[in-house]
Write an enzyme that holds these catalytic residues in place. Structure first.
Site, PDB file in Angstrom:
ATOM      1  N   HIS A   9       0.860  -1.183   0.000  1.00  0.00           N
ATOM      2  CA  HIS A   9       0.000   0.000   0.000  1.00  0.00           C
ATOM      3  C   HIS A   9       0.900   1.238   0.000  1.00  0.00           C
ATOM      4  O   HIS A   9       1.207   1.798   1.048  1.00  0.00           O
ATOM      5  CB  HIS A   9      -0.921  -0.014   1.219  1.00  0.00           C
ATOM      6  CG  HIS A   9      -2.016   0.999   1.162  1.00  0.00           C
ATOM      7  ND1 HIS A   9      -3.233   0.812   1.768  1.00  0.00           N
ATOM      8  CD2 HIS A   9      -2.087   2.204   0.561  1.00  0.00           C
ATOM      9  CE1 HIS A   9      -4.002   1.868   1.563  1.00  0.00           C
ATOM     10  NE2 HIS A   9      -3.320   2.741   0.837  1.00  0.00           N
ATOM     11  N   ASN A  54      -2.366  -1.906  -3.648  1.00  0.00           N
ATOM     12  CA  ASN A  54      -3.500  -1.011  -3.468  1.00  0.00           C
ATOM     13  C   ASN A  54      -3.227   0.293  -4.219  1.00  0.00           C
ATOM     14  O   ASN A  54      -2.246   0.982  -3.950  1.00  0.00           O
ATOM     15  CB  ASN A  54      -3.732  -0.691  -1.990  1.00  0.00           C
ATOM     16  CG  ASN A  54      -4.924   0.247  -1.806  1.00  0.00           C
ATOM     17  OD1 ASN A  54      -6.067  -0.174  -1.897  1.00  0.00           O
ATOM     18  ND2 ASN A  54      -4.649   1.522  -1.573  1.00  0.00           N
ATOM     19  N   GLU A 246     -12.818  -0.133  -1.171  1.00  0.00           N
ATOM     20  CA  GLU A 246     -12.915   1.082  -0.351  1.00  0.00           C
ATOM     21  C   GLU A 246     -14.089   1.912  -0.848  1.00  0.00           C
ATOM     22  O   GLU A 246     -14.271   2.098  -2.047  1.00  0.00           O
ATOM     23  CB  GLU A 246     -11.647   1.948  -0.433  1.00  0.00           C
ATOM     24  CG  GLU A 246     -10.451   1.436   0.323  1.00  0.00           C
ATOM     25  CD  GLU A 246      -9.287   2.422   0.280  1.00  0.00           C
ATOM     26  OE1 GLU A 246      -9.538   3.644   0.165  1.00  0.00           O
ATOM     27  OE2 GLU A 246      -8.137   1.974   0.334  1.00  0.00           O
ATOM     28  N   TRP A 290     -14.735   2.386   4.094  1.00  0.00           N
ATOM     29  CA  TRP A 290     -13.585   3.095   4.648  1.00  0.00           C
ATOM     30  C   TRP A 290     -14.124   4.300   5.401  1.00  0.00           C
ATOM     31  O   TRP A 290     -14.646   5.216   4.799  1.00  0.00           O
ATOM     32  CB  TRP A 290     -12.633   3.567   3.520  1.00  0.00           C
ATOM     33  CG  TRP A 290     -11.360   4.117   4.074  1.00  0.00           C
ATOM     34  CD1 TRP A 290     -11.075   5.433   4.368  1.00  0.00           C
ATOM     35  CD2 TRP A 290     -10.194   3.374   4.436  1.00  0.00           C
ATOM     36  NE1 TRP A 290      -9.823   5.547   4.875  1.00  0.00           N
ATOM     37  CE2 TRP A 290      -9.253   4.308   4.934  1.00  0.00           C
ATOM     38  CE3 TRP A 290      -9.856   2.025   4.399  1.00  0.00           C
ATOM     39  CZ2 TRP A 290      -7.992   3.911   5.379  1.00  0.00           C
ATOM     40  CZ3 TRP A 290      -8.612   1.643   4.823  1.00  0.00           C
ATOM     41  CH2 TRP A 290      -7.696   2.580   5.307  1.00  0.00           C
ATOM     42  N   TRP A 298      -2.658   9.610   5.376  1.00  0.00           N
ATOM     43  CA  TRP A 298      -1.513   9.951   4.534  1.00  0.00           C
ATOM     44  C   TRP A 298      -1.063  11.393   4.754  1.00  0.00           C
ATOM     45  O   TRP A 298      -0.908  11.808   5.883  1.00  0.00           O
ATOM     46  CB  TRP A 298      -1.840   9.629   3.069  1.00  0.00           C
ATOM     47  CG  TRP A 298      -2.133   8.180   2.891  1.00  0.00           C
ATOM     48  CD1 TRP A 298      -3.354   7.592   2.795  1.00  0.00           C
ATOM     49  CD2 TRP A 298      -1.178   7.104   2.873  1.00  0.00           C
ATOM     50  NE1 TRP A 298      -3.221   6.221   2.690  1.00  0.00           N
ATOM     51  CE2 TRP A 298      -1.903   5.902   2.731  1.00  0.00           C
ATOM     52  CE3 TRP A 298       0.217   7.058   2.946  1.00  0.00           C
ATOM     53  CZ2 TRP A 298      -1.271   4.665   2.672  1.00  0.00           C
ATOM     54  CZ3 TRP A 298       0.832   5.815   2.883  1.00  0.00           C
ATOM     55  CH2 TRP A 298       0.090   4.641   2.749  1.00  0.00           C
TER      56      TRP A 298
END
Length: 344
Positions: A9, A54, A246, A290, A298
């Site tokens: 990811h 991902n 997601e 999600w 992030w």
């Protein structure tokens, strides 16, 4: 609980970045396969669903074209940095990721799948990159635009691509308008890039947004996009099984409420769109929201919250929002309905 494991990811060991530039070097394919084999061997008796990557399509755009995510490589005029070539490096990184995916899938299918009885796929954000994974070739249009700058697949890659995945994971949140800047006039700075086919995408048209804006700058609510994307994937990619890996609603830290009625409305409308796609023939095997918890988003850090559970980041106390109760009841009611249908 059924584990659904993502091998990669966005992140990669810093050692590989320092040694040979990670995704920019073909050597990464061999190291990725070695890593994948270790995971398959040690966890495959418990893991029946694997995804290799991902959103690699987002990873290469943000990491190698815009430079906003690590390794932060970009060049003018794509962003304010001069570390690399934003026209070419995303192609190289994407190609090495695709080759790594194909090799890992080939390994799993030949060496582990029969005994472990699992499935393996890849997860994409709803933009480019799936054609070479599914078909082992790039679209003709992108070949025409990029010419010799487009990387080539080897014979081994082409052999592996014949069974390149068992399912496709799709991360779907929002939608965009798309404008062809190759055959029509676009304003300065709206031309996209060669790697993206000179397409300009935006959520605004004639000053009006596509769907309801949220507190997250890239995110408008447009449930129809869920149905349209699932049907496109079904028709374009041979009705390969799909998972919505997601889908969720984000809010700025300042606008977060425990009574998150906007998230409930979002989930209800998007799940209705998913159901419409399934009734039209989309082979959707599963759906992931999600997210269960507010978490570290992030480069946005803790400023955006997607969780059905509110998290106090000072004390780590978790408090269920309205959406948590709504989703629990939604699942319970549909399980009960399915059992009634089976009994009938």
């Amino acid at each position: 609980m059924e584990p659904f494991i993502t091998l990669t990811h966005y992140d990669i060991p810093q050692e590989l970045e320092l040694r040979y530039g990670s995704w920019l070097d073909p050597q990464v394919r061999e190291d990725f396969v070695h890593y994948a084999e270790i995971c398959f061997r040690h966890f495959g008796n418990r893991v029946k669903f694997w995804t290799t990557f991902n959103e690699p399509n987002v990873q290469v755009i943000l990491g190698y074209r815009k430079g906003t995510y690590p390794p932060s490589r970009c060049s003018m005029t794509f962003a304010n940095c001069t570390r690399a070539g934003s026209d070419i490096e995303p192609l190289v990184a994407a190609h090495n990721i695709i080759r790594s995916h194909l090799a890992a899938v080939n390994l799993y299918q030949k060496k582990f799948q029969e005994d472990q009885r699992g499935k393996i796929g890849i997860v994409m954000n709803t933009i480019w990159l799936l054609d070479p994974v599914v078909f082992g070739r790039y679209p003709r249009e992108i070949k025409d635009i990029l010419g010799e700058d487009l990387p080539k697949f080897t014979k081994d890659d082409l052999k592996s691509s014949k069974n390149g995945l068992d399912f496709i994971g799709i991360n779907q949140y929002t939608s965009r308008y798309a404008k062809d800047c190759l055959h029509t006039t676009c304003e300065l700075g709206q031309g996209g890039s060669r790697a993206e086919g000179f397409v300009y995408s935006n959520a605004l048209k004639d000053g009006l947004p596509l769907g309801e804006p949220t507190g997250v700058n890239w995110f408008n609510v447009y449930p129809q996009g869920m149905e349209e994307m699932l049907m496109y994937a079904t028709e374009q990619y041979r009705n390969i099984p799909l998972y919505v890996t997601e889908n969720g609603f984000g809010e700025n830290n300042t606008g977060v409420l425990l009574n998150d009625y906007r998230r409930v409305k979002f989930m209800s409308n998007y799940l209705d769109a998913l159901k419409r796609a399934m009734r039209k023939g989309a082979d959707v095997r599963g759906y992931f929201t999600w997210s269960l918890l507010d978490n570290f988003e992030w480069i946005s850090g803790y400023t955006i919250r997607f969780g059905m559970y509110h998290v106090d980041f000072d004390t780590l106390e978790r408090t269920p929002r309205l959406s948590a109760s709504w989703y629990k009841n939604f699942i319970f009611n549909h399980i009960a309905q399915s059992k009634d249908n089976e009994d009938a």
